[in-house]
Design an enzyme around this catalytic site. Structure first.
Site, PDB file in Angstrom:
ATOM      1  N   GLU A  22     -25.382 -10.708 -25.265  1.00 30.22           N
ATOM      2  CA  GLU A  22     -25.482 -11.492 -26.507  1.00 30.22           C
ATOM      3  C   GLU A  22     -26.938 -11.694 -26.924  1.00 30.22           C
ATOM      4  OE1 GLU A  22     -22.816 -14.471 -24.864  1.00 30.22           O
ATOM      5  OE2 GLU A  22     -21.549 -14.260 -26.642  1.00 30.22           O
ATOM      6  N   GLU A  71     -16.613 -12.304 -19.899  1.00 26.39           N
ATOM      7  CA  GLU A  71     -16.287 -13.743 -19.882  1.00 26.39           C
ATOM      8  C   GLU A  71     -14.810 -14.029 -19.630  1.00 26.39           C
ATOM      9  OE1 GLU A  71     -18.295 -12.247 -22.031  1.00 26.39           O
ATOM     10  OE2 GLU A  71     -20.039 -13.493 -22.495  1.00 26.39           O
TER      11      GLU A  71
END
Ligand code: 3HC
Length: 697
Positions: A109, A129
């Site tokens: 990210e 995640e």
């Protein structure tokens, strides 16, 4: 030193290029000091106008592997990663990221919020995640769709898979792929950005192309495949929001992330993640492992063939020994079939498979093991046969060779005692199918040498398995606990539940398969044999749990392989075996049991409490080093729902006091079976949890 004071981000100005290096070993996780370091570096360079381009890279073996998982569940510390990345995206001076190793989760990210991304060959990127009960929480659900489209975002965020660099380049998530040292590549990338050869742009300015069909397909898949999990559905909704303004999408993503962060699932999955690493922390960890260059396997049945396949897949030469030529040929055929299966599933190339087959030798004489470094015996479970084999191995194997048994319950000390080298004898208990299942119980005898234990763990790693240290007892960690709690399933059926209700309730709890389906799959004859073996040792006080299963076996209904057991198997169709209901009714009548009803919750509570009871005893007796070792055994070898973290992590969500209350309540019906373990009683009195024990408390 306070976290904030740690300096893990360094800036170096080279001409017009600012090199910002993240150095936070071992995996450059985005701990608070890293977030602060990046924030300060970008702000300072912008304020001082000290460079025309910023290149962010990392020291050590990998780029940033994600958020610092140890911070989850603790009070948040500013800056939050999403805020930092929004600031970075708005930096007037463009930011280029140079990625090596693995850029995962928050690490990816960071790269997505920068203005260009250069990968170094060997890089893998991913959004793992969901594997820890979360979803990308720092813009991943908004920026991947903008750069690579909704289908790519769905694939990466729902599978958590690691995408190889070339594929990432083709997807549009990388702008270039280079070779070399991260700092050198960073300098080159900075220069190319200055020269206009590497185009920089803001990801938030790109629009996501709508794709309702892909989103609908993902929703259906998630409902089917992840029905017990919260985060996959929330992740899809966040990705769906990426077609609107990014600020709105980021808000939806943030809310979903924070909601998931609060779930017991997130805690369970993160416990599993750290647990799988914690089990390697053994008393023998400093002992130097012996070198293993060639392996011998005795027994070409399902287990032996699976073990041989696993070793071949790890690049080890294997010699397989069977007593008769025919059995040897069958064993070799099974191994070849296993490897062919690997090719079909895309795990192996034909070339790799051929090399593995060439690495396999067969023999009918144990003398063929004269040169191997480790022998694993996987013949049937009979002590006198094992003793005979180990006596011969002791005479044919070279000095220093390790002699291992794959026994699932026999006494390793007794086996070791027939050899002149008990220090070299160890239990290596694989789980079937051994080339697929992750668990390896490493059973340490009284005389096993520390370096032999260390070799067992090194071998587990090489075979890509999770090694868990176990002490000697009947069934070690997993099968000892299984032998105890599986009786609960039988008692429930005798007292009024149906096998199907028990299976359905436990599947809804999260087990891949209920205990009766597992029995049918494994073969009911196995349990039958064990019950006969243990009949003489059974206490007269014990309520016999095997009556129904015995009757089923007496009919030859051994489960799936026989076409019927608790269920009938008809060309892909499976339904309860009506004759079993008759057997149950008859057994109840003979035992004078008045059948009663159980709610699904009662089924789960009794089953789980029984599991926790024996698991607590295994910890108390020192058979498992810590509660987490039991958890990992069940997660990796017994289909325990990962999102519940393992039986003893789950026990902590109930609490020792409530467990003691339950056991005492059940004991009113059966005071022999339901006894409170001393450890659990002490924990209830002191308020201690299994996690406290994991932490050394
Ligand atoms: N946070 C904290 N510690 C971490 C960590 C993380 N994200 N990732 C790894 N570690 C620790 C491990 O616990 C281990 O510690 P130990 O040595 O004390 O046992 C050490 O780093 C080394 O890890 P491995 O033994 O796993 O090393 P490998 O080389 O085998 O694997 C890896 C490296 C592929 C990076 C692997 O560790 C991994 O998959 N890590 C987790 C990655 C991940 O899940 N990232 C996403 C986090 S969530 C997130 O980013 C949220 C965001 O969207 C906001």
């Amino acid at each position: 030193m306070q976290d904030q004071d740690i300096k893990s981000v360094k800036t170096e100005i080279v001409g017009d290029i600012a090199l910002v290096c993240v150095d936070n070993p071992p995996v450059n996780a985005l701990s608070v000091h890293v977030r602060r370091g990046i924030q300060d570096a970008v702000a300072e360079i912008n304020t001082a106008q000290s460079a025309k381009v910023i290149v962010l890279y990392a020291a050590g073996r990998t780029f940033i592997a994600g958020a610092d998982i140890t911070e989850f569940g603790k009070p948040p510390m500013a800056p939050a990663l999403p805020d930092l990345l929004n600031e970075m995206e708005q930096s007037a001076i463009p930011v280029v990221c140079v990625l090596h190793g693995t850029a995962l989760g928050g690490g990816l990210e960071v790269a997505l919020a920068s203005h260009a991304r250069v990968g170094i060959k060997g890089l893998r990127i991913g959004l793992p995640e969901v594997l820890i009960g979360l979803l990308p929480g720092a813009g991943g659900t908004q920026r991947v769709p903008r750069l690579a489209g909704i289908p790519v975002a769905l694939d990466m965020a729902l599978s958590g898979r690691q995408v190889p660099a070339q594929e990432a380049l083709e997807m549009g998530l990388l702008d270039a792929l280079e070779e070399g040292d991260p700092r050198d590549v960073a300098l080159k990338a900075g220069q190319e950005a200055l020269d206009g050869k590497l185009v920089t742009r803001r990801t938030d300015m790109i629009e996501t192309k709508p794709d309702d069909a892909a989103l609908d397909a993902a929703r259906q898949m998630a409902a089917r495949k992840f029905s017990n999990l919260v985060s996959p559905q929330r992740c899809i909704e966040a990705i769906a929001a990426s077609t609107g303004p990014i600020a709105d999408g980021l808000k939806i993503e943030r809310k979903a992330f924070m909601d998931c962060l609060d779930t017991p699932q997130r805690a369970g999955l993160i416990h599993a993640f750290f647990g799988e690493r914690a089990v390697a922390n053994i008393p023998e960890k400093k002992a130097p492992p012996r070198e293993i260059n060639a392996i011998g396997v005795i027994g070409g049945g399902t287990m032996g063939s699976g073990i041989a396949t696993s070793a071949l897949m790890a690049g080890l030469p294997v010699t397989l020994v069977e007593v008769k030529e025919e059995a040897l040929e069958r064993g070799i055929a099974t191994i070849t079939k296993n490897l062919d299966g690997g090719v079909k599933r895309g795990k192996l190339s034909q070339k790799q498979r051929d090399a593995m087959v060439a690495n396999l030798k067969g023999a009918t004489d144990l003398a063929a093991f004269s040169d191997v470094d480790l022998v694993i015996e996987a013949v049937f479970e009979q002590m006198d046969v094992k003793k005979e084999i180990f006596t011969t191995l002791d005479s044919v194997c070279k000095q220093g060779a390790i002699l291992a048994s794959n026994t699932s319950y026999l006494d390793i000390n007794e086996i070791a005692a027939v050899t002149s080298r008990p220090a070299d004898v160890i239990g290596l208990h694989f789980f079937s199918p051994a080339h697929i299942m992750k668990l390896l119980e490493i059973v340490v005898g009284d005389k096993t040498a520390p370096e032999v234990v260390a070799t067992g763990f090194a071998l587990a790693k090489r075979l890509k398995k999770i090694g868990v240290r176990a002490g000697v007892c009947d069934g070690f960690i997993g099968n000892r606990i299984l032998a105890h709690y599986s009786k609960t399933a039988s008692y429930l059926v005798l007292d009024g539940a149906t096998p199907q209700q028990v299976d359905d309730a436990l599947e809804a709890f999260g087990f891949a398969m209920g205990p009766h389906k597992v029995g049918d799959l494994a073969g009911l004859d196995i349990g039958w044999m064990t019950r006969k073996r243990k009949a003489a040792d059974r206490s007269p006080e014990e309520r016999y749990a095997g009556a129904v299963a015995d009757r089923i076996c007496e009919n030859g209904w051994f489960g799936r392989k026989a076409g019927r057991g608790y269920y009938i198997y008809d060309e892909g169709d499976m339904h309860p075996n009506p004759a079993v209901a008759e057997i149950i009714a008859k057994e109840r009548e003979e035992a004078g049991i008045t059948s009663r009803t159980f709610t699904d919750e009662e089924v789960v509570d009794r089953y789980m409490t029984a599991m926790i009871v024996e698991a607590a005893r295994v910890v108390e007796d020192g058979i498992a080093l810590r509660p987490v070792d039991v958890d990992v055994v069940f997660l990796s070898g017994y289909g325990f729902p990962r999102f519940r973290g393992g039986p003893l992590h789950y026990a902590d969500t109930i609490g020792a006091a409530e467990l003691v209350r339950r056991i005492e309540d059940y004991a009113k019906e059966d005071a022999y079976y339901w006894q409170v373990p001393t450890l659990l009683r002490d924990m209830a009195a002191s308020g201690k949890s299994f996690d406290d024990i994991n932490k050394g408390g």
